[in-house]
Motif scaffolding. Sequence first.
Motif, short mmCIF file in Angstrom:
data_model
loop_
_atom_site.label_atom_id
_atom_site.label_comp_id
_atom_site.label_asym_id
_atom_site.label_seq_id
_atom_site.Cartn_x
_atom_site.Cartn_y
_atom_site.Cartn_z
N ASN A 77 0.18 14.99 -6.02
CA ASN A 77 -0.94 15.83 -5.59
C ASN A 77 -1.98 15.01 -4.84
N ALA A 78 -2.03 13.72 -5.11
CA ALA A 78 -2.95 12.83 -4.40
C ALA A 78 -2.31 12.47 -3.07
N ASP A 79 -2.69 13.20 -2.00
CA ASP A 79 -1.95 13.12 -0.75
C ASP A 79 -2.58 12.17 0.26
N THR A 80 -3.40 11.23 -0.18
CA THR A 80 -3.97 10.25 0.73
C THR A 80 -3.09 9.01 0.78
N LEU A 81 -2.81 8.55 1.98
CA LEU A 81 -2.06 7.32 2.14
C LEU A 81 -2.89 6.14 1.60
N ARG A 82 -2.19 5.14 1.10
CA ARG A 82 -2.88 3.90 0.72
C ARG A 82 -2.25 2.74 1.49
N LEU A 83 -3.09 1.81 1.90
CA LEU A 83 -2.63 0.66 2.65
C LEU A 83 -1.85 -0.27 1.74
N LYS A 84 -0.63 -0.65 2.17
CA LYS A 84 0.20 -1.54 1.37
C LYS A 84 0.39 -2.90 2.02
N SER A 85 0.48 -2.96 3.35
CA SER A 85 0.79 -4.23 4.00
C SER A 85 0.33 -4.19 5.45
N HIS A 86 0.15 -5.36 6.04
CA HIS A 86 -0.26 -5.48 7.44
C HIS A 86 0.45 -6.67 8.05
N THR A 112 0.17 -3.96 12.93
CA THR A 112 0.77 -2.77 12.34
C THR A 112 0.41 -2.68 10.86
N ASP A 113 -0.08 -1.52 10.44
CA ASP A 113 -0.33 -1.24 9.04
C ASP A 113 0.84 -0.47 8.45
N LEU A 114 1.18 -0.77 7.21
CA LEU A 114 2.13 0.01 6.43
C LEU A 114 1.35 0.73 5.34
N LEU A 115 1.44 2.07 5.37
CA LEU A 115 0.76 2.88 4.37
C LEU A 115 1.79 3.71 3.63
N TYR A 145 -5.26 9.87 5.91
CA TYR A 145 -5.54 8.45 5.85
C TYR A 145 -6.75 8.20 4.96
N PRO A 146 -6.95 6.96 4.50
CA PRO A 146 -8.10 6.66 3.64
C PRO A 146 -9.42 7.07 4.29
N ASN A 147 -10.38 7.41 3.44
CA ASN A 147 -11.70 7.84 3.92
C ASN A 147 -12.36 6.75 4.77
N ASN A 148 -13.20 7.20 5.69
CA ASN A 148 -13.97 6.31 6.56
C ASN A 148 -13.08 5.48 7.49
N GLN A 149 -11.90 5.98 7.77
CA GLN A 149 -11.01 5.29 8.69
C GLN A 149 -10.72 6.19 9.88
N ILE A 150 -10.81 5.63 11.09
CA ILE A 150 -10.40 6.37 12.26
C ILE A 150 -8.93 6.72 12.11
N ASP A 206 11.19 7.57 -3.61
CA ASP A 206 10.30 8.72 -3.86
C ASP A 206 8.96 8.62 -3.15
N SER A 207 8.90 7.81 -2.09
CA SER A 207 7.64 7.65 -1.36
C SER A 207 7.87 7.75 0.13
N ILE A 208 6.81 8.11 0.85
CA ILE A 208 6.81 8.15 2.31
C ILE A 208 6.08 6.90 2.81
N TYR A 209 6.75 6.15 3.68
CA TYR A 209 6.19 4.93 4.26
C TYR A 209 5.88 5.19 5.73
N VAL A 210 4.64 5.00 6.13
CA VAL A 210 4.18 5.27 7.49
C VAL A 210 3.71 3.97 8.13
N PHE A 211 4.15 3.74 9.38
CA PHE A 211 3.80 2.52 10.11
C PHE A 211 2.95 2.91 11.32
#
Length: 273
Positions: A185-194, A175-178, A144-149, A161-166
Amino acid sequence: MLKYKILWFLFNLKASLAGYRHEVHELGFQKGKKHLKVERVGYLPKQVDESSGLVYLAQDSTLLTHNDSGGAPHIYQIDLSGKLLNTYPIPQAKNVDWEDMSADEQENLYIGDIGNNSHQRQDLCVYKIDAKLGENLLRIPIYYPNNQIIPDAEAMFVAQDSIYVFTKNLDKSGTDLLVRKVGSNADTLRLKSHINLRTPITGAAINPQKNKFVLISYGKIYYFRIIEHQIDFSNPLYCLNFPHKQTESIAFLDENVVIITNEQGEIYRVCEN
């Protein structure tokens, strides 16, 4: 774990019976009872005692499922009524907290070992398994993104070609969608929607046409349209009360029909009218 799930099931069942006011008037959903028909169609085999992920195989009209945390790292193939057909051990993988399953257009499977009730896990991942359920297994780390619980998540699917996590968000913060690329290679999720859903999400699926996705919780099903390939919460469609025990798995059979399983062993079909 069982006591924890039962308490949350009862809490969210109460929330689901409160009606649709929040979803309709504040979030823009239509009342699903006008558009959707629910029927029970079968029972899971005894080997599947905590169904927590579901994929439909169109080529032979069967389902794949797996058990929740601590279960054997096995995938079970069943027919649409729940009869066990095959068991596929995945010996290279470990079921720490398997929570959902998806498939890509090449029929490779993705198992989300993403459960994190304690918010302490550092080893979250998605396992990619080849379409023949053979030896080829790729472990995709999930950060998950840095500084996030680190939240708990029990729902995911793969598309474009993407993984969507709720996220599940038991504190009722919505609910966050990441998202992250499967092969990046950049394996950090990014927040897309809430979205401010009030029932924690336990499963997700996208239809074969990639124009609709669904989320399930203990108590409600949420349908969303996908417009111009944008997978987010901007186009809510239906919300349906679904107080059928601990529902954690959902999959599309076709554009308008989903199959749902619960941890008490029941199988339901939901059809759009």
